[in-house]
Design a protein around this motif. Sequence first.
Motif, PDB file in Angstrom:
ATOM      1  N   ASP A 139      44.358  40.481  38.120  1.00  0.00           N
ATOM      2  CA  ASP A 139      45.554  40.073  37.392  1.00  0.00           C
ATOM      3  C   ASP A 139      45.203  39.208  36.186  1.00  0.00           C
ATOM      4  N   ALA A 140      44.225  38.305  36.336  1.00  0.00           N
ATOM      5  CA  ALA A 140      43.801  37.491  35.200  1.00  0.00           C
ATOM      6  C   ALA A 140      43.276  38.369  34.073  1.00  0.00           C
ATOM      7  N   VAL A 141      42.485  39.378  34.424  1.00  0.00           N
ATOM      8  CA  VAL A 141      41.940  40.290  33.413  1.00  0.00           C
ATOM      9  C   VAL A 141      43.067  41.072  32.735  1.00  0.00           C
ATOM     10  N   CYS A 142      44.043  41.524  33.528  1.00  0.00           N
ATOM     11  CA  CYS A 142      45.163  42.266  32.937  1.00  0.00           C
ATOM     12  C   CYS A 142      46.004  41.363  32.026  1.00  0.00           C
ATOM     13  N   MET A 143      46.169  40.105  32.387  1.00  0.00           N
ATOM     14  CA  MET A 143      46.883  39.177  31.523  1.00  0.00           C
ATOM     15  C   MET A 143      46.135  38.988  30.202  1.00  0.00           C
ATOM     16  N   LEU A 144      44.816  38.884  30.275  1.00  0.00           N
ATOM     17  CA  LEU A 144      44.010  38.649  29.083  1.00  0.00           C
ATOM     18  C   LEU A 144      43.859  39.902  28.224  1.00  0.00           C
ATOM     19  N   GLY A 145      43.835  41.065  28.877  1.00  0.00           N
ATOM     20  CA  GLY A 145      43.558  42.301  28.139  1.00  0.00           C
ATOM     21  C   GLY A 145      44.784  42.976  27.567  1.00  0.00           C
ATOM     22  N   GLY A 146      45.947  42.787  28.183  1.00  0.00           N
ATOM     23  CA  GLY A 146      47.156  43.468  27.732  1.00  0.00           C
ATOM     24  C   GLY A 146      47.644  44.460  28.774  1.00  0.00           C
ATOM     25  N   ASN A 147      48.437  45.419  28.353  1.00  0.00           N
ATOM     26  CA  ASN A 147      48.995  46.399  29.284  1.00  0.00           C
ATOM     27  C   ASN A 147      47.935  47.432  29.677  1.00  0.00           C
ATOM     28  N   PRO A 148      47.581  47.518  30.978  1.00  0.00           N
ATOM     29  CA  PRO A 148      46.626  48.553  31.391  1.00  0.00           C
ATOM     30  C   PRO A 148      47.293  49.924  31.420  1.00  0.00           C
ATOM     31  N   VAL A 149      46.592  50.932  30.939  1.00  0.00           N
ATOM     32  CA  VAL A 149      47.161  52.279  30.925  1.00  0.00           C
ATOM     33  C   VAL A 149      46.422  53.243  31.842  1.00  0.00           C
ATOM     34  N   ARG A 150      45.156  52.961  32.156  1.00  0.00           N
ATOM     35  CA  ARG A 150      44.439  53.804  33.115  1.00  0.00           C
ATOM     36  C   ARG A 150      43.248  53.021  33.665  1.00  0.00           C
ATOM     37  N   HIS A 151      42.780  53.473  34.809  1.00  0.00           N
ATOM     38  CA  HIS A 151      41.580  52.851  35.333  1.00  0.00           C
ATOM     39  C   HIS A 151      40.798  53.863  36.145  1.00  0.00           C
ATOM     40  N   SER A 152      39.527  53.566  36.313  1.00  0.00           N
ATOM     41  CA  SER A 152      38.671  54.338  37.209  1.00  0.00           C
ATOM     42  C   SER A 152      37.795  53.341  37.940  1.00  0.00           C
ATOM     43  N   GLY A 153      37.123  53.805  38.983  1.00  0.00           N
ATOM     44  CA  GLY A 153      36.296  52.869  39.727  1.00  0.00           C
ATOM     45  C   GLY A 153      35.532  53.542  40.825  1.00  0.00           C
ATOM     46  N   ARG A 154      34.807  52.726  41.559  1.00  0.00           N
ATOM     47  CA  ARG A 154      33.999  53.266  42.647  1.00  0.00           C
ATOM     48  C   ARG A 154      33.764  52.173  43.673  1.00  0.00           C
ATOM     49  N   HIS A 155      33.456  52.603  44.895  1.00  0.00           N
ATOM     50  CA  HIS A 155      32.998  51.704  45.941  1.00  0.00           C
ATOM     51  C   HIS A 155      31.488  51.853  46.071  1.00  0.00           C
ATOM     52  N   TYR A 156      30.837  50.767  46.413  1.00  0.00           N
ATOM     53  CA  TYR A 156      29.446  50.831  46.832  1.00  0.00           C
ATOM     54  C   TYR A 156      29.280  49.817  47.953  1.00  0.00           C
ATOM     55  N   PHE A 157      28.243  49.964  48.755  1.00  0.00           N
ATOM     56  CA  PHE A 157      28.162  49.199  49.989  1.00  0.00           C
ATOM     57  C   PHE A 157      27.008  48.209  49.964  1.00  0.00           C
ATOM     58  N   SER A 158      27.298  47.016  50.473  1.00  0.00           N
ATOM     59  CA  SER A 158      26.269  46.020  50.742  1.00  0.00           C
ATOM     60  C   SER A 158      26.290  45.803  52.250  1.00  0.00           C
ATOM     61  N   GLY A 159      25.302  46.338  52.936  1.00  0.00           N
ATOM     62  CA  GLY A 159      25.349  46.332  54.389  1.00  0.00           C
ATOM     63  C   GLY A 159      26.509  47.205  54.848  1.00  0.00           C
ATOM     64  N   ASP A 160      27.386  46.638  55.672  1.00  0.00           N
ATOM     65  CA  ASP A 160      28.518  47.409  56.181  1.00  0.00           C
ATOM     66  C   ASP A 160      29.818  47.068  55.459  1.00  0.00           C
ATOM     67  N   CYS A 161      29.716  46.402  54.320  1.00  0.00           N
ATOM     68  CA  CYS A 161      30.916  45.949  53.610  1.00  0.00           C
ATOM     69  C   CYS A 161      31.045  46.637  52.256  1.00  0.00           C
ATOM     70  N   ALA A 162      32.244  47.135  51.958  1.00  0.00           N
ATOM     71  CA  ALA A 162      32.490  47.804  50.685  1.00  0.00           C
ATOM     72  C   ALA A 162      32.708  46.794  49.578  1.00  0.00           C
ATOM     73  N   TRP A 163      31.975  46.979  48.485  1.00  0.00           N
ATOM     74  CA  TRP A 163      32.230  46.278  47.232  1.00  0.00           C
ATOM     75  C   TRP A 163      32.917  47.281  46.303  1.00  0.00           C
ATOM     76  N   ALA A 164      33.512  46.797  45.238  1.00  0.00           N
ATOM     77  CA  ALA A 164      34.204  47.709  44.328  1.00  0.00           C
ATOM     78  C   ALA A 164      33.962  47.302  42.879  1.00  0.00           C
ATOM     79  N   GLN A 165      33.907  48.303  42.031  1.00  0.00           N
ATOM     80  CA  GLN A 165      33.857  48.093  40.582  1.00  0.00           C
ATOM     81  C   GLN A 165      34.991  48.895  39.970  1.00  0.00           C
ATOM     82  N   VAL A 166      35.797  48.231  39.174  1.00  0.00           N
ATOM     83  CA  VAL A 166      36.953  48.869  38.548  1.00  0.00           C
ATOM     84  C   VAL A 166      36.821  48.767  37.032  1.00  0.00           C
ATOM     85  N   MET A 167      37.058  49.863  36.344  1.00  0.00           N
ATOM     86  CA  MET A 167      37.090  49.894  34.890  1.00  0.00           C
ATOM     87  C   MET A 167      38.529  50.118  34.436  1.00  0.00           C
ATOM     88  N   ILE A 168      38.985  49.295  33.499  1.00  0.00           N
ATOM     89  CA  ILE A 168      40.374  49.337  33.053  1.00  0.00           C
ATOM     90  C   ILE A 168      40.423  49.563  31.550  1.00  0.00           C
TER      91      ILE A 168
END
Length: 283
Positions: free
Chosen positions: A137-166
């Motif tokens: 939300d902080a990034v969306c406030m700073l960047g403006g109106n988001p119109v699309r995003h993509s992303g992926r999950h990757y794992f550290s041990g048994d826990c999912a991390w995520a990277q989102v591109m907006i």
Amino acid sequence: MDNIEAKARSAAAKFGFARTYADTDEMLRGEKPDACVVCTPEGLNASVAIKLMRAGIPLLMEKPMGVTLEEAREVVRVAAETKARVMMSMNRRYDPQVRAALDWMAGRPARYIRATMARVNRKEPGFLRDTGVHIVDAVCMLGGNPVRHSGRHYFSGDCAWAQVMIDFENGAHATVDLMPTTGMHAETIELFGNNYKVEIHASDSGWGWRAWAGGKLEREEKSGADFDEFLAVSSRDETMAFIENLIHDRPLYPQPAEVLSSTEVCHLAAGNATLANTQLVIS
């Protein structure tokens, strides 16, 4: 009010409340609150908030806005339908470092934003959706109106991390990394623009922000070792803004519709193993 009656009684004894309740309906039959803070177990947030909106009670609503996108969108719909006074708890919008950096930027647009949220052993299933929304939300406030995003999950041990591109309506772009099991608590936001860079950071050891322009460090502010974490995460400033805006009959900020896009990003990031060019619906 607390649905665990013993906790309600304990809080009443500590802070001097006259009466306690363990049920929202019972409370609304017995009281007419000037305002409410909705800070319930995540599965109850939306239903309690909607009940209060329909009763005409102003509220500060803790995240998540809903455990499903349908719930979150229903909160937005009911807020518009009832014209209720609702403020979403997105306290990074009141972060002193973020506000100081925005003042320094003086309207200069960011072309690229890079942000990270790191936590310790946060393996609960709702982390990406319910906690990650703060920095998204902080990034969306700073960047403006988001119109699309993509992303992926990757794992550290048994826990999912995520990277989102907006991608934002104004042509800016952002990358957000959500890493719940790094071994430290830290958040960083970097903003890059024409001939400047701003860096905002907070961690277990302190917080601060820096700004460069034309190859020179122009501003730097940082906390001391005895910093107050409650003040650093802006919970006080956010709550005071809620109360003061109610007293002076000013608009509440942010309202549910203003955080729906960042909520959608986090729900989609948490619910899909692969996200590709997802078009967001902007109201």
